[in-house]
Write a protein that holds these residues in place. Structure first.
Motif, PDB file in Angstrom:
ATOM      1  N   GLY A  22       0.800  -1.220   0.000  1.00  0.00           N
ATOM      2  CA  GLY A  22       0.000   0.000   0.000  1.00  0.00           C
ATOM      3  C   GLY A  22       0.827   1.262   0.000  1.00  0.00           C
ATOM      4  N   SER A  23       2.034   1.204   0.547  1.00  0.00           N
ATOM      5  CA  SER A  23       2.840   2.415   0.627  1.00  0.00           C
ATOM      6  C   SER A  23       3.998   2.411  -0.359  1.00  0.00           C
ATOM      7  CB  SER A  23       3.382   2.565   2.045  1.00  0.00           C
ATOM      8  OG  SER A  23       4.263   1.513   2.344  1.00  0.00           O
ATOM      9  N   ALA A  24       4.002   1.479  -1.296  1.00  0.00           N
ATOM     10  CA  ALA A  24       5.094   1.405  -2.261  1.00  0.00           C
ATOM     11  C   ALA A  24       5.116   2.653  -3.130  1.00  0.00           C
ATOM     12  CB  ALA A  24       4.945   0.163  -3.141  1.00  0.00           C
ATOM     13  N   PRO A  25       6.290   3.075  -3.558  1.00  0.00           N
ATOM     14  CA  PRO A  25       6.390   4.259  -4.408  1.00  0.00           C
ATOM     15  C   PRO A  25       5.522   4.153  -5.647  1.00  0.00           C
ATOM     16  CG  PRO A  25       8.559   3.526  -3.729  1.00  0.00           C
ATOM     17  CD  PRO A  25       7.586   2.498  -3.257  1.00  0.00           C
ATOM     18  N   LYS A  26       5.423   2.962  -6.231  1.00  0.00           N
ATOM     19  CA  LYS A  26       4.589   2.765  -7.417  1.00  0.00           C
ATOM     20  C   LYS A  26       3.163   3.193  -7.134  1.00  0.00           C
ATOM     21  CE  LYS A  26       2.378  -0.940  -8.159  1.00  0.00           C
ATOM     22  NZ  LYS A  26       1.871  -2.245  -8.299  1.00  0.00           N
ATOM     23  N   THR A  27       2.626   2.754  -6.035  1.00  0.00           N
ATOM     24  CA  THR A  27       1.245   3.042  -5.690  1.00  0.00           C
ATOM     25  C   THR A  27       1.050   4.527  -5.422  1.00  0.00           C
ATOM     26  OG1 THR A  27       1.080   0.859  -4.742  1.00  0.00           O
ATOM     27  CG2 THR A  27      -0.618   2.416  -4.127  1.00  0.00           C
ATOM     28  N   ALA A  28       1.965   5.115  -4.679  1.00  0.00           N
ATOM     29  CA  ALA A  28       1.842   6.525  -4.350  1.00  0.00           C
ATOM     30  C   ALA A  28       1.876   7.384  -5.612  1.00  0.00           C
ATOM     31  CB  ALA A  28       2.946   6.943  -3.396  1.00  0.00           C
ATOM     32  N   ALA A  29       2.794   7.088  -6.517  1.00  0.00           N
ATOM     33  CA  ALA A  29       2.891   7.869  -7.749  1.00  0.00           C
ATOM     34  C   ALA A  29       1.645   7.682  -8.606  1.00  0.00           C
ATOM     35  CB  ALA A  29       4.130   7.462  -8.538  1.00  0.00           C
ATOM     36  N   ALA A  30       1.155   6.452  -8.691  1.00  0.00           N
ATOM     37  CA  ALA A  30      -0.039   6.195  -9.487  1.00  0.00           C
ATOM     38  C   ALA A  30      -1.251   6.882  -8.874  1.00  0.00           C
ATOM     39  CB  ALA A  30      -0.279   4.697  -9.613  1.00  0.00           C
ATOM     40  N   GLN A  31      -1.369   6.854  -7.551  1.00  0.00           N
ATOM     41  CA  GLN A  31      -2.491   7.500  -6.895  1.00  0.00           C
ATOM     42  C   GLN A  31      -2.436   9.010  -7.081  1.00  0.00           C
ATOM     43  OE1 GLN A  31      -2.286   6.094  -2.876  1.00  0.00           O
ATOM     44  NE2 GLN A  31      -3.375   4.202  -3.343  1.00  0.00           N
ATOM     45  N   LYS A  32      -1.244   9.594  -6.983  1.00  0.00           N
ATOM     46  CA  LYS A  32      -1.114  11.038  -7.188  1.00  0.00           C
ATOM     47  C   LYS A  32      -1.501  11.421  -8.610  1.00  0.00           C
ATOM     48  CE  LYS A  32       2.494  11.845  -3.790  1.00  0.00           C
ATOM     49  NZ  LYS A  32       3.902  12.164  -3.596  1.00  0.00           N
TER      50      LYS A  32
ATOM     51  N   ARG B 248      10.743  -2.545  -4.146  1.00  0.00           N
ATOM     52  CA  ARG B 248      11.686  -1.890  -5.060  1.00  0.00           C
ATOM     53  C   ARG B 248      10.941  -1.564  -6.342  1.00  0.00           C
ATOM     54  NH1 ARG B 248      16.543  -4.450  -6.918  1.00  0.00           N
ATOM     55  NH2 ARG B 248      15.303  -6.309  -7.108  1.00  0.00           N
ATOM     56  N   VAL B 249      10.955  -0.301  -6.705  1.00  0.00           N
ATOM     57  CA  VAL B 249      10.215   0.173  -7.872  1.00  0.00           C
ATOM     58  C   VAL B 249      11.081   1.144  -8.663  1.00  0.00           C
ATOM     59  CG1 VAL B 249       8.155   1.419  -8.613  1.00  0.00           C
ATOM     60  CG2 VAL B 249       8.039  -0.055  -6.623  1.00  0.00           C
ATOM     61  N   ALA B 250      11.139   0.948  -9.982  1.00  0.00           N
ATOM     62  CA  ALA B 250      11.793   1.928 -10.851  1.00  0.00           C
ATOM     63  C   ALA B 250      10.733   2.963 -11.206  1.00  0.00           C
ATOM     64  CB  ALA B 250      12.330   1.256 -12.105  1.00  0.00           C
TER      65      ALA B 250
ATOM     66  N   GLN C 259      13.449   3.186  -6.332  1.00  0.00           N
ATOM     67  CA  GLN C 259      13.086   3.547  -4.965  1.00  0.00           C
ATOM     68  C   GLN C 259      12.917   2.270  -4.162  1.00  0.00           C
ATOM     69  OE1 GLN C 259       9.712   6.116  -4.908  1.00  0.00           O
ATOM     70  NE2 GLN C 259      10.670   7.648  -6.198  1.00  0.00           N
ATOM     71  N   VAL C 260      13.584   2.220  -3.024  1.00  0.00           N
ATOM     72  CA  VAL C 260      13.501   1.072  -2.137  1.00  0.00           C
ATOM     73  C   VAL C 260      12.788   1.542  -0.880  1.00  0.00           C
ATOM     74  CG1 VAL C 260      14.811  -0.652  -0.845  1.00  0.00           C
ATOM     75  CG2 VAL C 260      15.652   0.158  -3.059  1.00  0.00           C
ATOM     76  N   SER C 261      11.657   0.911  -0.573  1.00  0.00           N
ATOM     77  CA  SER C 261      10.917   1.309   0.619  1.00  0.00           C
ATOM     78  C   SER C 261      11.064   0.273   1.697  1.00  0.00           C
ATOM     79  CB  SER C 261       9.435   1.509   0.283  1.00  0.00           C
ATOM     80  OG  SER C 261       8.863   0.298  -0.122  1.00  0.00           O
ATOM     81  N   GLY C 262      10.825   0.712   2.908  1.00  0.00           N
ATOM     82  CA  GLY C 262      10.887  -0.206   4.047  1.00  0.00           C
ATOM     83  C   GLY C 262      12.299  -0.469   4.464  1.00  0.00           C
ATOM     84  N   GLY C 263      12.683  -1.719   4.446  1.00  0.00           N
ATOM     85  CA  GLY C 263      13.981  -2.138   4.956  1.00  0.00           C
ATOM     86  C   GLY C 263      13.771  -2.918   6.235  1.00  0.00           C
TER      87      GLY C 263
ATOM     88  N   THR D 286      14.651   4.953   0.036  1.00  0.00           N
ATOM     89  CA  THR D 286      15.957   5.365  -0.452  1.00  0.00           C
ATOM     90  C   THR D 286      15.915   5.292  -1.969  1.00  0.00           C
ATOM     91  OG1 THR D 286      16.913   4.314   1.493  1.00  0.00           O
ATOM     92  CG2 THR D 286      18.422   4.938  -0.238  1.00  0.00           C
ATOM     93  N   SER D 287      16.553   6.236  -2.645  1.00  0.00           N
ATOM     94  CA  SER D 287      16.528   6.287  -4.106  1.00  0.00           C
ATOM     95  C   SER D 287      17.921   6.067  -4.684  1.00  0.00           C
ATOM     96  CB  SER D 287      16.011   7.651  -4.576  1.00  0.00           C
ATOM     97  OG  SER D 287      14.703   7.856  -4.108  1.00  0.00           O
ATOM     98  N   PHE D 288      17.953   5.361  -5.828  1.00  0.00           N
ATOM     99  CA  PHE D 288      19.204   5.050  -6.515  1.00  0.00           C
ATOM    100  C   PHE D 288      19.033   5.347  -8.000  1.00  0.00           C
ATOM    101  CE2 PHE D 288      18.730   2.289  -2.865  1.00  0.00           C
ATOM    102  CZ  PHE D 288      19.952   2.405  -2.227  1.00  0.00           C
TER     103      PHE D 288
END
Length: 176
Positions: free
Chosen positions: A43-53, A100-102, A122-126, A133-135
């Motif tokens: 639910g909090s993955a970068p993919k989801t957040a970007a798509a929701q925005k 992990r999401v590109a 983008q790597v979330s959690g850990g 964290t972004s690479f």
């Protein structure tokens, strides 16, 4: 005089015990909430957040391509499911947790035999849920094949241009 000293001590001890109990329950509630937040990585993955925005702003989160061109170009199926998307701006790299999401992908070249572009992984959690964290990366799509009646790329090469989350400078991922 000793009769009055006992009940006063009991009242103080009771108040301290209640305070400690409330503090422990409050801290426990915060801890449980953070565990639940970490457990909901999808639910909090970068993919989801970007798509929701993008959807909230009334925008389509993917690049639109002319239909005449789209018949010949392979797309990318997110985690090997759904309709192939042409020139995606987001690709999930870790389909088990979406951790992990590109994202922010900009394609320099997108053709029938392959595609090349750049973006950010983008790597979330850990281990301790310490956020994202972004690479910076270079991406290469290849291996177009007919998958479920539609052309889709089947492999993704991710080359990190700086630090890496995995310790490897290049990863090859199956995305079909």
């Amino acid at each position: 005089m000793t009769d009055r000293a006992g009940p006063g001590w009991v009242r103080t001890r009771t108040l301290v015990a209640i305070f400690v109990l409330v503090a422990v329950l409050g801290i426990g509630g915060l801890w449980l909430r953070s565990v639940a937040d970490r457990g909901d990585v999808v639910g909090s993955a970068p993919k989801t957040a970007a798509a929701q925005k993008a959807r909230a702003a009334g925008q389509e989160p993917q690049v639109e391509v002319d239909e005449a061109d789209s018949r010949e170009l392979p797309g990318v199926r997110d985690c090997g499911a759904g309709e192939p998307v042409l020139e995606p701006t987001i690709i999930t790299l870790d389909c088990t947790t979406s951790g992990r999401v590109a994202s922010g992908i900009q394609w320099d070249d997108y053709a029938a035999d392959g595609a090349a572009g750049s973006g950010v992984v983008q790597v979330s959690g850990g281990a301790n849920g310490a956020g994202r964290t972004s690479f910076p990366v270079r991406l290469r799509l290849y291996g177009p094949k007919n998958v479920d009646g539609q052309m889709a790329f089947t492999a993704l090469e991710v080359t990190y241009t700086g630090a890496t989350p995995t310790g490897k400078s290049t990863e090859i991922l199956s995305i079909a």
